[in-house]
Design a protein around this motif. Structure first.
Motif, short mmCIF file in Angstrom:
data_model
loop_
_atom_site.label_atom_id
_atom_site.label_comp_id
_atom_site.label_asym_id
_atom_site.label_seq_id
_atom_site.Cartn_x
_atom_site.Cartn_y
_atom_site.Cartn_z
N TYR A 1 28.41 -23.60 -11.62
CA TYR A 1 27.64 -24.68 -11.62
C TYR A 1 27.25 -26.05 -12.66
N LYS A 2 27.92 -25.06 -13.89
CA LYS A 2 27.95 -26.18 -14.82
C LYS A 2 29.08 -26.84 -15.34
N ASP A 3 30.27 -26.44 -14.73
CA ASP A 3 31.52 -27.33 -14.67
C ASP A 3 31.40 -28.52 -13.60
N ARG B 1 21.15 -28.07 -11.54
CA ARG B 1 22.25 -27.35 -12.54
C ARG B 1 21.27 -26.23 -13.42
N ASN B 2 19.85 -26.50 -13.58
CA ASN B 2 18.81 -25.63 -15.16
C ASN B 2 18.52 -24.40 -13.69
N THR B 3 18.25 -24.82 -12.43
CA THR B 3 17.71 -23.94 -11.37
C THR B 3 18.67 -22.96 -10.58
N LEU B 4 19.98 -23.54 -10.79
CA LEU B 4 21.10 -22.95 -9.91
C LEU B 4 21.20 -22.11 -11.00
N VAL B 5 21.47 -22.24 -12.14
CA VAL B 5 22.08 -21.52 -13.21
C VAL B 5 21.28 -19.76 -13.03
N GLU B 6 19.63 -20.24 -13.23
CA GLU B 6 19.30 -19.27 -13.21
C GLU B 6 19.27 -18.68 -12.21
N ASP C 1 21.09 -17.93 -10.07
CA ASP C 1 22.28 -16.57 -9.98
C ASP C 1 23.35 -17.14 -11.47
N ALA C 2 23.40 -16.08 -12.58
CA ALA C 2 23.43 -16.56 -13.37
C ALA C 2 25.25 -15.90 -12.82
N GLN D 1 26.34 -12.66 -5.56
CA GLN D 1 27.62 -12.29 -5.50
C GLN D 1 28.64 -12.97 -5.41
N SER D 2 29.01 -12.83 -4.30
CA SER D 2 29.49 -13.53 -2.76
C SER D 2 28.50 -13.73 -2.03
N GLY D 3 27.65 -13.92 -1.97
CA GLY D 3 26.75 -14.14 -0.93
C GLY D 3 26.43 -15.81 -1.58
N LYS D 4 25.80 -16.72 -0.19
CA LYS D 4 25.39 -17.77 -0.56
C LYS D 4 24.27 -18.47 -0.92
N LEU D 5 24.13 -19.16 -1.80
CA LEU D 5 21.76 -19.21 -2.23
C LEU D 5 22.04 -20.24 -0.72
N ASN D 6 20.71 -19.49 0.05
CA ASN D 6 19.99 -20.42 1.37
C ASN D 6 19.05 -22.14 0.25
N ILE D 7 19.32 -22.76 0.81
CA ILE D 7 19.10 -24.22 -0.30
C ILE D 7 18.33 -24.96 0.67
N THR D 8 17.01 -25.22 1.12
CA THR D 8 16.27 -26.88 1.58
C THR D 8 15.95 -27.49 0.24
N ALA D 9 16.21 -28.59 0.87
CA ALA D 9 16.00 -30.57 0.28
C ALA D 9 15.69 -30.84 1.05
N THR D 10 14.26 -31.90 0.13
CA THR D 10 14.07 -32.93 1.32
C THR D 10 15.04 -34.40 1.57
N THR D 11 14.72 -34.68 0.56
CA THR D 11 15.43 -36.33 1.44
C THR D 11 17.10 -36.19 0.59
#
Length: 319
Positions: free
Chosen positions: A175-177, A161-166, A168-169, A39-49
Motif C-alpha cells: 500500500y505504501k509503494d 493509505r494509512n487506513t489500509l495499512v492499519e 491490513d498490516a 492474508q490472501s483475502g481482499k478488503l471490501n471497501i465502499t466509497a462515496t464519490t
C-alpha cells in the motif's frame, strides 16, 4: 448372522467416513477463512464519490475490492442512499467518504457505521488554515470540494493509505509503494495545472460556473472563480442571482462560461440569455467535471483524467 454382522460393519464404516469427510471439510473451510483475514483475502471497501473510489483502487490495488456509490453525473449534495447502497455499506470492511458535509443526507448513517467499522473521512488530515469557510454558513462549515486542489487531494491519498495499512498490516509495504507512486503522479498533475493556467492572459483568468465548486481550484492555480449557485446545489438560485451574474459577465467582458456534468445546464443558460439581451455575447466554453467524474472506463473517469480535462477545457476557452 455373519451376513448381518458384515452389513452392520459396512454401514458403520460408511457412517464414519461421512463424519470424517464432514469434519475435514469444516476444518478446511475454517482454515481458509482464517487465511483470508488480512492474508490472501481482499478488503471490501465502499466509497462515496468517484474521486475517492479511484484513489482507494489506486492505493489498494490487487488486495482490495472497491465499490463506489456515486457514478458519473451524480450530485453528492442531493444524493440519497438506496437499499443497495445500505447493503454495500453494511458489508464493507472500510468505508471512505469525503466529509465536510458533502454527503449531507448520509451524515447520520456514517455516524452509526463508525461505531462498528472504520468509517473514514478523507478530509480528516486537513487543517482549518487549508480549508475554505463556506460563505453564509455557520461556524465550522467548510467548502467540501477539496479535490480541486491537487495538493489537498494528496492528503486524502495519505488518509486512505494509512487506513489500509492499519487494517491490513501484512500488505503495508504494498500500500505504501502504491501510494508513493500515485502521489508522484499527483505532484506532476499539480505542476501541469499550474503551468497550463499560467498561459491564460491574466485579465481572462475568470472562471464562471453553474455552482461555486471551484474555489480551491481558483486559489491553487490563480483564477477568480464565481458561480450562480452557492457551494451546495441544495441552495436555490433566483432571478436576483441570475441578474447579478449576468451583470458581472457584462462588466468584466467575460466571453465564456462553463457548465458542469452534475448540474443541469439550464441554470447557466439563463445567465447567457440575460447577457445577450444586454448586447453581450457569451458562449459555453465546455463542460467541466465538478462533483462527479466521467463515465467509468474513460480517461475522465479517473481523478487525474478529470482534472486534466478541466484544465485543458478552461485553457482552450479562456486563453
Amino acid at each position: 448372522m455373519g451376513k448381518t454382522f458384515k452389513t452392520n460393519s459396512a454401514l458403520r464404516r460408511f457412517i464414519m467416513t461421512i463424519v470424517f469427510l464432514t469434519v475435514t471439510a469444516i476444518a478446511t473451510s475454517a482454515c481458509g477463512q482464517n487465511a483470508d483475514d488480512g492474508q490472501s483475502g481482499k478488503l471490501n471497501i465502499t466509497a462515496t464519490t468517484g474521486m475517492i473510489t479511484d484513489v482507494a483502487q489506486q492505493v489498494g490495488g490487487e488486495y482490495v475490492e472497491v465499490s463506489g456509490l456515486m457514478g458519473a453525473g451524480i450530485d453528492p449534495h442531493l444524493y440519497k442512499a438506496s437499499q443497495g447502497d445500505v447493503k454495500k455499506l453494511d458489508d464493507a470492511d472500510i468505508i471512505f467518504y469525503n466529509g465536510l458535509h458533502l454527503e449531507g443526507k448520509m451524515a447520520e448513517m456514517f455516524e452509526a457505521l463508525e461505531k462498528r467499522k472504520p468509517t473514514v473521512a478523507v478530509s480528516e488530515y486537513l487543517t482549518e488554515e487549508q480549508l475554505h469557510t463556506a460563505p453564509g454558513q455557520g461556524a465550522g462549515m467548510h467548502d467540501p470540494h477539496i479535490w480541486f486542489n491537487v495538493k489537498l487531494w494528496i492528503s486524502a491519498t495519505e488518509v486512505i493509505r494509512n487506513t489500509l495499512v492499519e487494517k491490513d498490516a501484512s500488505h503495508a509495504d504494498y500500500y505504501k509503494d502504491n501510494a508513493a507512486a500515485y502521489i508522484k503522479k499527483l505532484e506532476e498533475l499539480d505542476a501541469y495545472a499550474t503551468e497550463q493556467i499560467a498561459t491564460i492572459p491574466e485579465a481572462s483568468r475568470i472562471l464562471v460556473t453553474a455552482h461555486d465548486a471551484f474555489g480551491y481550484f481558483g486559489e491553487a492555480y490563480g483564477l477568480t472563480v464565481t458561480g450562480l449557485q452557492g457551494m451546495n446545489t441544495m441552495s436555490e438560485y433566483g432571478s436576483k442571482d441570475v441578474s447579478k451574474l449576468r451583470d458581472y459577465l457584462v462588466e468584466k467582458k467575460i466571453k465564456a462560461v462553463f457548465i458542469e456534468s452534475s448540474v443541469p445546464k439550464k441554470s447557466i443558460e439563463s445567465v447567457i440569455e440575460g447577457a445577450r439581451q444586454l448586447g453581450h455575447e457569451v458562449v459555453i466554453g465546455g463542460e467541466l467535471f465538478s462533483d462527479a467524474m466521467g463515465d467509468a472506463g474513460t480517461v475522465e473517469g479517473t481523478y487525474i483524467g478529470m482534472v486534466k480535462h478541466n484544465v485543458d477545457t478552461i485553457v482552450a476557452a479562456l486563453k
